[in-house]
Design a protein around this motif. Structure first.
Motif, PDB file in Angstrom:
ATOM      1  N   TRP A  16      93.534 -81.447  -5.047  1.00 13.79           N
ATOM      2  CA  TRP A  16      92.377 -80.760  -5.639  1.00 13.79           C
ATOM      3  C   TRP A  16      92.558 -80.474  -7.127  1.00 13.79           C
ATOM      4  CZ3 TRP A  16      87.974 -81.267  -3.380  1.00 13.79           C
ATOM      5  CH2 TRP A  16      87.910 -81.357  -1.977  1.00 13.79           C
ATOM      6  N   LEU A  17      93.731 -80.795  -7.686  1.00 13.16           N
ATOM      7  CA  LEU A  17      93.903 -80.720  -9.139  1.00 13.16           C
ATOM      8  C   LEU A  17      93.313 -81.951  -9.815  1.00 13.16           C
ATOM      9  CD1 LEU A  17      97.583 -79.389  -9.328  1.00 13.16           C
ATOM     10  CD2 LEU A  17      95.448 -78.078  -9.372  1.00 13.16           C
ATOM     11  N   ASN A  18      93.011 -82.961  -9.034  1.00 11.34           N
ATOM     12  CA  ASN A  18      92.447 -84.216  -9.528  1.00 11.34           C
ATOM     13  C   ASN A  18      90.943 -84.205  -9.270  1.00 11.34           C
ATOM     14  OD1 ASN A  18      91.665 -86.860 -10.031  1.00 11.34           O
ATOM     15  ND2 ASN A  18      93.339 -87.787  -8.858  1.00 11.34           N
ATOM     16  N   ARG A  19      90.171 -84.290 -10.326  1.00  8.94           N
ATOM     17  CA  ARG A  19      88.709 -84.237 -10.197  1.00  8.94           C
ATOM     18  C   ARG A  19      88.188 -85.308  -9.240  1.00  8.94           C
ATOM     19  NH1 ARG A  19      84.283 -82.224 -13.409  1.00  8.94           N
ATOM     20  NH2 ARG A  19      82.460 -83.577 -13.162  1.00  8.94           N
ATOM     21  N   GLU A  20      88.888 -86.426  -9.160  1.00  7.89           N
ATOM     22  CA  GLU A  20      88.444 -87.520  -8.297  1.00  7.89           C
ATOM     23  C   GLU A  20      88.371 -87.091  -6.830  1.00  7.89           C
ATOM     24  OE1 GLU A  20      89.575 -92.159  -7.176  1.00  7.89           O
ATOM     25  OE2 GLU A  20      91.036 -90.900  -8.216  1.00  7.89           O
ATOM     26  N   THR A  21      89.179 -86.093  -6.437  1.00  9.56           N
ATOM     27  CA  THR A  21      89.172 -85.641  -5.037  1.00  9.56           C
ATOM     28  C   THR A  21      87.811 -85.088  -4.644  1.00  9.56           C
ATOM     29  OG1 THR A  21      91.554 -85.228  -5.117  1.00  9.56           O
ATOM     30  CG2 THR A  21      90.343 -84.131  -3.364  1.00  9.56           C
ATOM     31  N   ALA A  22      87.101 -84.481  -5.583  1.00  5.07           N
ATOM     32  CA  ALA A  22      85.747 -83.986  -5.289  1.00  5.07           C
ATOM     33  C   ALA A  22      84.841 -85.144  -4.870  1.00  5.07           C
ATOM     34  CB  ALA A  22      85.168 -83.262  -6.502  1.00  5.07           C
ATOM     35  N   TYR A  23      84.985 -86.278  -5.542  1.00  2.97           N
ATOM     36  CA  TYR A  23      84.179 -87.458  -5.218  1.00  2.97           C
ATOM     37  C   TYR A  23      84.641 -88.094  -3.907  1.00  2.97           C
ATOM     38  CZ  TYR A  23      82.179 -86.815  -9.814  1.00  2.97           C
ATOM     39  OH  TYR A  23      81.517 -86.264 -10.888  1.00  2.97           O
ATOM     40  N   LYS A  24      85.943 -88.031  -3.654  1.00  2.00           N
ATOM     41  CA  LYS A  24      86.462 -88.523  -2.376  1.00  2.00           C
ATOM     42  C   LYS A  24      85.927 -87.672  -1.215  1.00  2.00           C
ATOM     43  CE  LYS A  24      88.971 -91.887  -3.961  1.00  2.00           C
ATOM     44  NZ  LYS A  24      88.578 -93.300  -3.650  1.00  2.00           N
ATOM     45  N   PHE A  25      85.788 -86.376  -1.471  1.00  2.00           N
ATOM     46  CA  PHE A  25      85.225 -85.503  -0.429  1.00  2.00           C
ATOM     47  C   PHE A  25      83.779 -85.901  -0.126  1.00  2.00           C
ATOM     48  CE2 PHE A  25      82.801 -81.676   0.776  1.00  2.00           C
ATOM     49  CZ  PHE A  25      83.400 -81.429   1.999  1.00  2.00           C
ATOM     50  N   ALA A  26      83.007 -86.184  -1.164  1.00  2.00           N
ATOM     51  CA  ALA A  26      81.613 -86.604  -0.957  1.00  2.00           C
ATOM     52  C   ALA A  26      81.556 -87.916  -0.173  1.00  2.00           C
ATOM     53  CB  ALA A  26      80.897 -86.739  -2.291  1.00  2.00           C
ATOM     54  N   GLU A  27      82.505 -88.824  -0.432  1.00  2.00           N
ATOM     55  CA  GLU A  27      82.557 -90.089   0.329  1.00  2.00           C
ATOM     56  C   GLU A  27      82.867 -89.807   1.811  1.00  2.00           C
ATOM     57  OE1 GLU A  27      85.409 -92.692  -1.480  1.00  2.00           O
ATOM     58  OE2 GLU A  27      84.410 -92.627  -3.446  1.00  2.00           O
ATOM     59  N   TYR A  28      83.800 -88.906   2.040  1.00  2.00           N
ATOM     60  CA  TYR A  28      84.151 -88.515   3.417  1.00  2.00           C
ATOM     61  C   TYR A  28      82.950 -87.870   4.109  1.00  2.00           C
ATOM     62  CZ  TYR A  28      86.055 -84.933   6.670  1.00  2.00           C
ATOM     63  OH  TYR A  28      86.293 -84.079   7.724  1.00  2.00           O
TER      64      TYR A  28
ATOM     65  N   SER B 149      89.955 -74.736  -7.560  1.00  2.00           N
ATOM     66  CA  SER B 149      88.743 -74.083  -7.057  1.00  2.00           C
ATOM     67  C   SER B 149      87.488 -74.767  -7.594  1.00  2.00           C
ATOM     68  CB  SER B 149      88.744 -72.593  -7.412  1.00  2.00           C
ATOM     69  OG  SER B 149      88.581 -72.390  -8.798  1.00  2.00           O
ATOM     70  N   HIS B 150      87.518 -75.129  -8.871  1.00  2.00           N
ATOM     71  CA  HIS B 150      86.336 -75.798  -9.436  1.00  2.00           C
ATOM     72  C   HIS B 150      86.104 -77.149  -8.781  1.00  2.00           C
ATOM     73  CE1 HIS B 150      83.159 -76.921 -12.147  1.00  2.00           C
ATOM     74  NE2 HIS B 150      83.846 -77.973 -12.576  1.00  2.00           N
ATOM     75  N   HIS B 151      87.172 -77.880  -8.539  1.00  2.00           N
ATOM     76  CA  HIS B 151      87.013 -79.202  -7.915  1.00  2.00           C
ATOM     77  C   HIS B 151      86.554 -79.077  -6.455  1.00  2.00           C
ATOM     78  CE1 HIS B 151      89.889 -81.015 -11.134  1.00  2.00           C
ATOM     79  NE2 HIS B 151      88.647 -80.934 -11.562  1.00  2.00           N
ATOM     80  N   LEU B 152      87.019 -78.046  -5.757  1.00  2.00           N
ATOM     81  CA  LEU B 152      86.522 -77.802  -4.398  1.00  2.00           C
ATOM     82  C   LEU B 152      85.024 -77.526  -4.420  1.00  2.00           C
ATOM     83  CD1 LEU B 152      89.502 -75.719  -3.095  1.00  2.00           C
ATOM     84  CD2 LEU B 152      88.372 -77.421  -1.673  1.00  2.00           C
ATOM     85  N   MET B 153      84.597 -76.658  -5.328  1.00  6.94           N
ATOM     86  CA  MET B 153      83.169 -76.324  -5.383  1.00  6.94           C
ATOM     87  C   MET B 153      82.342 -77.524  -5.840  1.00  6.94           C
ATOM     88  SD  MET B 153      83.530 -73.512  -4.056  1.00  6.94           S
ATOM     89  CE  MET B 153      81.763 -73.466  -3.784  1.00  6.94           C
ATOM     90  N   LEU B 154      82.909 -78.333  -6.731  1.00  2.00           N
ATOM     91  CA  LEU B 154      82.223 -79.560  -7.146  1.00  2.00           C
ATOM     92  C   LEU B 154      82.077 -80.500  -5.953  1.00  2.00           C
ATOM     93  CD1 LEU B 154      81.030 -81.282  -9.451  1.00  2.00           C
ATOM     94  CD2 LEU B 154      83.358 -82.143  -9.867  1.00  2.00           C
ATOM     95  N   GLY B 155      83.135 -80.606  -5.149  1.00  2.00           N
ATOM     96  CA  GLY B 155      83.055 -81.432  -3.940  1.00  2.00           C
ATOM     97  C   GLY B 155      81.950 -80.967  -3.015  1.00  2.00           C
TER      98      GLY B 155
END
Length: 449
Positions: free
Chosen positions: A140-152, A200-206
């Motif tokens: 979750w320190l990697n912004r890309e994880t937010a996009y991976k969450f949306a893919e999931y 936290s920001h990347h989680l909320m972005l996800g």
């Protein structure tokens, strides 16, 4: 007490008020290397010495992966309206971009079994079991994880669509971000102020990125997000600022961007040097409309400033506490729900998605007399009734938890279940609290015939 007494003329007695029980995947499933599942950050974290009490792990847990049929039957026998569960991300996407049909099939049979018994299904997409392959790229320190969450979220919702009645993007982002990446108490065990706020920001972005995807794929389902909250009370009048800051840090930091489209100024100003990079448009994404908010409540915090101006939680030894030292304070639930309703003009319907107590349970001759838990549930149901009478719209209540399970860094020492689990035999025994819940729901069903 062989049943909970719902107040007369209470909304809780109405057939449309949802009563349920809740679990999460890593806490109950086991089967960590079966059915195509790959490791999560919790599998890795449990292997690190000293991170989890007694060296426990979720390898077997309640063996729900194999015993799910009897567990769904047990839930149905309680007479609940709904079952809240979570899906294990590494069961669905064991490798980046690789969908696992076995994982989808596992949850499909559970969902179908619930529907066959007349229960609605509330599914949480993320209850902290991030695939380890994503953590290896920064998690979750990697912004890309937010996009991976949306893919999931897209994979799950394209497969299930409206078959899942209610979707939850995240469970308790406070815990995932702050315990996981700020204080290092939970997986993956990262410590750092900046890291905590960035996660936290990347989680909320996800969450925000997933919302339009879920709406497109499951247009008739409900979609929302679940927050934990421990409302703060000042020890003395001079500590009001400490309580305000504690609330901002504990739950407003996560709820404000969803319902207000901004982060609370108390935090952004005080923590200016630790703030994450928030790109243009991020807050618009995060503040996508939600159909409901879930609130998980267990206890409150009484706080004060110490001599260095730091905020400290002050124990309240004169009040009753549970076995694990959490104060029993049902008034805190009423106060929290009212505070939330006053803070947000656009507050959607609320579900109390977790509420419960860990007590010192022993099974003697096939019985578990958990008298304290019975009083806990009784008083907290009354607290919800008071909040409804104060004008808060609350649509449901989920007891945490269906059964004793893996309680994260505390391993198997803490028993939150309505049902007692013997981890050696995997035998399930209904505690007195479960019997009281069942009897209350039977009586309510009779009333609503």
């Amino acid at each position: 007490m062989n049943k909970y007494e719902l107040p007369q003329d209470s909304q809780l007695r109405h057939k449309d008020f949802v009563f349920g029980v809740a679990t999460s995947s890593y806490q109950i499933e086991g089967g960590v290397a079966e059915g195509g599942r790959t490791p999560s950050i919790w599998d890795t974290f449990c292997q690190k010495p000293g991170k989890v009490d007694d060296g426990d792990n979720g390898d077997v847990a309640c063996d729900h992966y194999h015993l799910w049929q009897q567990d769904i039957e047990m839930i149905s026998d309680l007479g609940v309206d709904a079952y809240r569960l979570s899906i294990a991300w590494p069961r669905i996407l064991p490798e980046d971009g690789v969908v696992n049909p076995q994982g989808l099939a596992f949850y499909e049979q559970i969902i179908d079994a619930c529907h066959a018994r007349g229960m609605t299904v509330y599914v949480t997409l993320y209850h902290w079991d991030l695939p380890q392959y994503l953590e290896d790229k920064g998690g979750w320190l990697n912004r890309e994880t937010a996009y991976k969450f949306a893919e999931y979220a897209d994979v799950v919702s394209r497969h299930f669509g409206d078959k899942i009645d209610v979707y939850t993007t995240l469970n308790e982002p406070f815990v995932a971000a702050f315990l996981g990446y700020r204080w290092g108490i939970h997986a993956p065990g990262v410590v750092g102020e900046r890291e905590g706020f960035l996660a936290s920001h990347h989680l909320m972005l996800g969450h925000g990125l997933a919302m339009p995807v879920l709406r497109k794929n499951a247009p008739n389902a409900k979609h929302g997000v679940v927050f934990s909250a421990s409302p703060a009370y000042p020890l003395e009048d001079k500590d009001i600022g400490a309580a305000n800051y504690s609330d901002a840090d504990n739950y407003q930091w996560f709820i404000d961007p969803v319902l207000k489209g901004e982060y609370p100024a108390l935090i952004t100003e005080h923590q200016a040097m630790h703030m994450p990079m928030i790109l243009e448009g991020d807050l618009e994404i995060i503040s996508a409309p939600v159909d409901y908010i879930g609130i998980n409540y267990y206890t409150r915090n009484v706080v004060r400033y110490d001599e260095h101006g730091e905020i400290k939680i002050v124990p309240q030894p004169e009040n009753e506490h549970t076995y694990i030292g959490w104060e029993m304070y049902p008034q805190g639930l009423t106060d929290l729900l009212v505070r939330l309703n006053e803070r947000y003009d656009n507050m959607p319907p609320i579900y109390v998605t977790e509420n419960g107590a860990a007590t010192d349970d022993t099974c003697v001759d096939g019985q578990v007399n958990d008298e304290q838990r019975i009083r806990y549930f009784q008083t907290h149901l009354e607290a919800i009734d008071q909040a409804i009478r104060a004008g808060v719209r609350i649509d449901g209540y989920f007891a945490w938890s269906l059964m004793d399970n893996f309680e994260w860094a505390f391993g198997y020492r803490q028993r939150f279940g309505l049902v007692y689990v013997d981890y050696q035999t995997q035998e399930r025994t209904l505690k007195q609290s479960a019997i009281a819940y069942k009897n209350m729901l039977l009586e309510r069903a009779e009333e609503n015939k």
